[in-house]
Design an enzyme around this catalytic site. Sequence first.
Site, mmCIF file in Angstrom:
data_model
loop_
_atom_site.group_PDB
_atom_site.id
_atom_site.type_symbol
_atom_site.label_atom_id
_atom_site.label_comp_id
_atom_site.label_asym_id
_atom_site.label_seq_id
_atom_site.Cartn_x
_atom_site.Cartn_y
_atom_site.Cartn_z
ATOM 1 N N SER A 97 0.905 -1.136 0.166
ATOM 2 C CA SER A 97 -0.132 0.070 -0.004
ATOM 3 C C SER A 97 0.980 1.356 0.128
ATOM 4 O O SER A 97 1.733 1.486 -0.925
ATOM 5 C CB SER A 97 -1.019 -0.122 1.167
ATOM 6 O OG SER A 97 -2.136 0.925 1.191
ATOM 7 N N ASP A 228 -8.829 -5.808 -4.532
ATOM 8 C CA ASP A 228 -8.228 -4.436 -3.915
ATOM 9 C C ASP A 228 -9.233 -3.345 -4.114
ATOM 10 O O ASP A 228 -9.426 -3.122 -5.352
ATOM 11 C CB ASP A 228 -6.999 -4.450 -4.209
ATOM 12 C CG ASP A 228 -6.279 -3.273 -3.402
ATOM 13 O OD1 ASP A 228 -6.780 -2.619 -2.743
ATOM 14 O OD2 ASP A 228 -4.948 -3.151 -3.461
ATOM 15 N N HIS A 256 -7.125 -5.813 -0.096
ATOM 16 C CA HIS A 256 -6.361 -4.765 0.332
ATOM 17 C C HIS A 256 -5.667 -5.346 1.990
ATOM 18 O O HIS A 256 -5.974 -4.377 2.680
ATOM 19 C CB HIS A 256 -6.593 -3.526 0.335
ATOM 20 C CG HIS A 256 -5.548 -2.377 0.329
ATOM 21 N ND1 HIS A 256 -4.735 -2.135 -0.598
ATOM 22 C CD2 HIS A 256 -5.210 -1.509 1.421
ATOM 23 C CE1 HIS A 256 -3.935 -1.188 -0.441
ATOM 24 N NE2 HIS A 256 -3.898 -0.727 0.905
#
Length: 278
Positions: A97, A228, A256
Amino acid sequence: MERFVTVAPDVDLWVEERGDPGAPAVLLVMGAASSGLVWPDALVDRLAAGYRVVRYDHRDTGRSARGTTYALRDLATDAVGVLDGLGIDRAHVVGMSMGGLLTQLLLLDHLERLRSATLVCTGPLVGAPGDPAPGPSDDLLAFWATMPEPRDDESELAWRVEHWRRLNGDQLEVDPAEWVALEQRVSEHSGGLLPATPHAMADQSGLARGAEQARVDVPVLVVQAPADPAYPPPNAQRLADAIGGARLVTVPGMGHALPPAVLGPLADVVEDHLAGGR
């Protein structure tokens, strides 16, 4: 082994090492507002069977320094400070991320310190060639808008568990008790439920460097997470295209987040990549 490493004046970061100190190092760089403990022990221990694995708390997370003024790009410099503090010349770097964005800055500014890079659940820096990659889902953006609202600890824990549920996507079922246990562990480590907003409030300048990424010449793996909602497809493909020679691999069902169901497949592709970057 745990310790604190000074990366800037009045900025000490909590750092943990596992594995053989003489093995090649793997630096794990977590996402925004997330302690290094969000890297699951099962993943850390598996990598530590062959590597010196380092995870750490960013500023304003976990046990690291809080309340300092910084730009988001300074968090990439912090990662170099962690390597310096541990006497590590070069490392494999795995970023997830926001940690993936920071790893991209390391590839541009500190390439000599990286053996390889693995970019998980992230997208290209602004300015990368091609069409702009899509942003987070409308549902996730609406949920993020509630982040600063005042809540007591019980309500805050419930908010965070719901956040993980949304981040996890719609392809893999996860027992909410997994997220509760994670947040309780991080809270105990941190001395309470820390605000989730500081990284979002940091200076965001200096990140529009996507046009420079084609010059990267160390092995780069881009991990695509098909479910995601924060960096939905084709973010991973655009990122792989922007970096010269990057390899794209999909972890089926991944969103995610790092629930137990993705750890084996993720470890498989990461270990394969690390073996090629020694």
